[in-house]
Design a protein around this motif. Sequence first.
Motif, PDB file in Angstrom:
ATOM      1  N   GLU A 204       0.897  -1.218   0.028  1.00  0.00           N
ATOM      2  CA  GLU A 204       0.016  -0.034  -0.022  1.00  0.00           C
ATOM      3  C   GLU A 204       1.009   1.077  -0.007  1.00  0.00           C
ATOM      4  O   GLU A 204       0.400   2.264  -0.693  1.00  0.00           O
ATOM      5  N   TYR A 207       1.948   1.650  -3.435  1.00  0.00           N
ATOM      6  CA  TYR A 207       1.012   2.152  -4.320  1.00  0.00           C
ATOM      7  C   TYR A 207       0.703   3.557  -4.159  1.00  0.00           C
ATOM      8  O   TYR A 207       0.628   4.407  -5.089  1.00  0.00           O
ATOM      9  N   SER A 208       0.891   4.130  -3.063  1.00  0.00           N
ATOM     10  CA  SER A 208       0.625   5.636  -2.645  1.00  0.00           C
ATOM     11  C   SER A 208       1.980   6.202  -3.302  1.00  0.00           C
ATOM     12  O   SER A 208       1.689   7.300  -4.181  1.00  0.00           O
ATOM     13  N   LEU A 211       0.993   6.323  -7.300  1.00  0.00           N
ATOM     14  CA  LEU A 211      -0.041   7.252  -7.265  1.00  0.00           C
ATOM     15  C   LEU A 211       0.498   8.921  -7.373  1.00  0.00           C
ATOM     16  O   LEU A 211       0.082   9.660  -8.029  1.00  0.00           O
ATOM     17  N   GLU A 258      -1.401   4.121 -16.380  1.00  0.00           N
ATOM     18  CA  GLU A 258      -1.803   3.615 -14.981  1.00  0.00           C
ATOM     19  C   GLU A 258      -1.561   2.385 -14.524  1.00  0.00           C
ATOM     20  O   GLU A 258      -0.851   1.626 -15.073  1.00  0.00           O
ATOM     21  N   THR A 260      -2.550  -0.979 -11.488  1.00  0.00           N
ATOM     22  CA  THR A 260      -3.632  -1.467 -10.967  1.00  0.00           C
ATOM     23  C   THR A 260      -3.710  -1.328  -9.385  1.00  0.00           C
ATOM     24  O   THR A 260      -2.498  -0.870  -9.005  1.00  0.00           O
ATOM     25  N   ARG A 261      -4.583  -1.753  -8.706  1.00  0.00           N
ATOM     26  CA  ARG A 261      -4.351  -1.401  -7.350  1.00  0.00           C
ATOM     27  C   ARG A 261      -3.727  -3.041  -6.844  1.00  0.00           C
ATOM     28  O   ARG A 261      -3.740  -3.671  -7.857  1.00  0.00           O
ATOM     29  N   PRO A 262      -3.193  -3.022  -5.606  1.00  0.00           N
ATOM     30  CA  PRO A 262      -2.349  -4.236  -5.237  1.00  0.00           C
ATOM     31  C   PRO A 262      -3.177  -5.405  -5.505  1.00  0.00           C
ATOM     32  O   PRO A 262      -4.443  -5.542  -5.105  1.00  0.00           O
ATOM     33  N   ILE A 271       1.636  -5.120  -8.002  1.00  0.00           N
ATOM     34  CA  ILE A 271       1.058  -3.764  -8.713  1.00  0.00           C
ATOM     35  C   ILE A 271       1.555  -3.808 -10.249  1.00  0.00           C
ATOM     36  O   ILE A 271       2.956  -4.007 -10.345  1.00  0.00           O
TER      37      ILE A 271
END
Length: 430
Positions: A204, A207-208, A211, A258, A260-262, A271
Amino acid sequence: MPSKFHHALFGLFASLLLGGTAQAQFQPLDRVAAIVDEDVVMQSQVDQRFEDIYRQLRASDSPMPPAEEIREQVLDRLILESIQLQMGARAGIRIDDASLNQTMQQIAERNGLSLEQFRQALAADGISFEQAREQIRREMIINQVRQRRVGDRIQITDQEVRNFLASELGRNQTAADFRLAMIVVPLADSASDSEVQQAATHIEAIYSELLSGADMANVARQRMQRGEDVEAGELGWRKSSQLPGLFAGAIERLQVGEFTRPLRSPSGLHIIQLLEKRGGDGQLMDEFRVRHILIKPSEIRSENDAQQLVERLYQRIADGESFATLARSFSEDPGSALNGGTLEWISPDALVPEFREIMTSIPQGQVSRPFATQFGWHILEVLDQRRVDMTSEMREQQAINLLRNRKFDDELQSWLLEIRQDTFVEIKSQ
């Protein structure tokens, strides 16, 4: 029926890096190995090609067939080359030095070499640059002969295209391709709750960062330097059918750039980033409406004669004569001549490179200078241009290309047998 060895040997011959000489220098007491219509194959050519093939087979640790079998296949191949080169000469096919030099440069680049490094690599294999250059010239002439003679024999019906697109193979081969990158936090399927929570916290956080605009490779490298268990890299081009269902569904919803979410798999938390996409739905493309005049070399019109005729037609258009009228009178493209040379709307990808380059580079309404393709000499004018959704058309064209390539190989073998049978050949005693 050719043996498996025949096909393998044929593949060795077809390579542009073939170590054979275009015209082996004849040794004393050289003699004729075969008379081929108006040409001859010399024994020195057979010997040189035999040595090249034998060396390649030995270097690749391939099974070594009997020497006489290799010599027989070598002679047969040289006979076929001679027949095709004579066809090319009668049709006026010539490979100019500029085209040959460009091809040599491309071959070097495909092997990750400069032209000088390519020259040195050939010398290390006992092949002079001039020998390789002439062999490639021969291969280019033979390729043009085959494209003209074999390509004209291939017909693809609308029903064949529909059947192919409806098949599982067709759906897979015309589906979108995705270039992907992935970052993974490894996690065993049997991991404890605390291990799962720790991995989830890591992914997570990654992922942050992504983004917020961070680069995937940099994120992975920094975390690995801190001792975290993270893996990353590019997956290259993949079709969704080549990926696990969990990944396939996720990437098809992404726009280029773009993430993917995890995603959880048995091997960890992932990801995936979509770097590029080609094919699939929503394919917008430029289309062109053009007219052209085609003049073909033939057995009664040399390449030089065809060029001179097309130059005269170009000058007549420049002097004010009607393009359409001249196309109706002189163009040898039966599909467009009656329409004054006008073609239906066409996509650049459906054209040979030379035609595409001219079409996309000249201003609308300007008549191009004469230029050559594998089909002959052309004069071209762009009449109009538009941008359309080509998804359906692109799939159909992709299917046509795939079917044509499949048929070409089969048709080529039949054609080679025919020209061999139709040509006077006298093999001298070995």
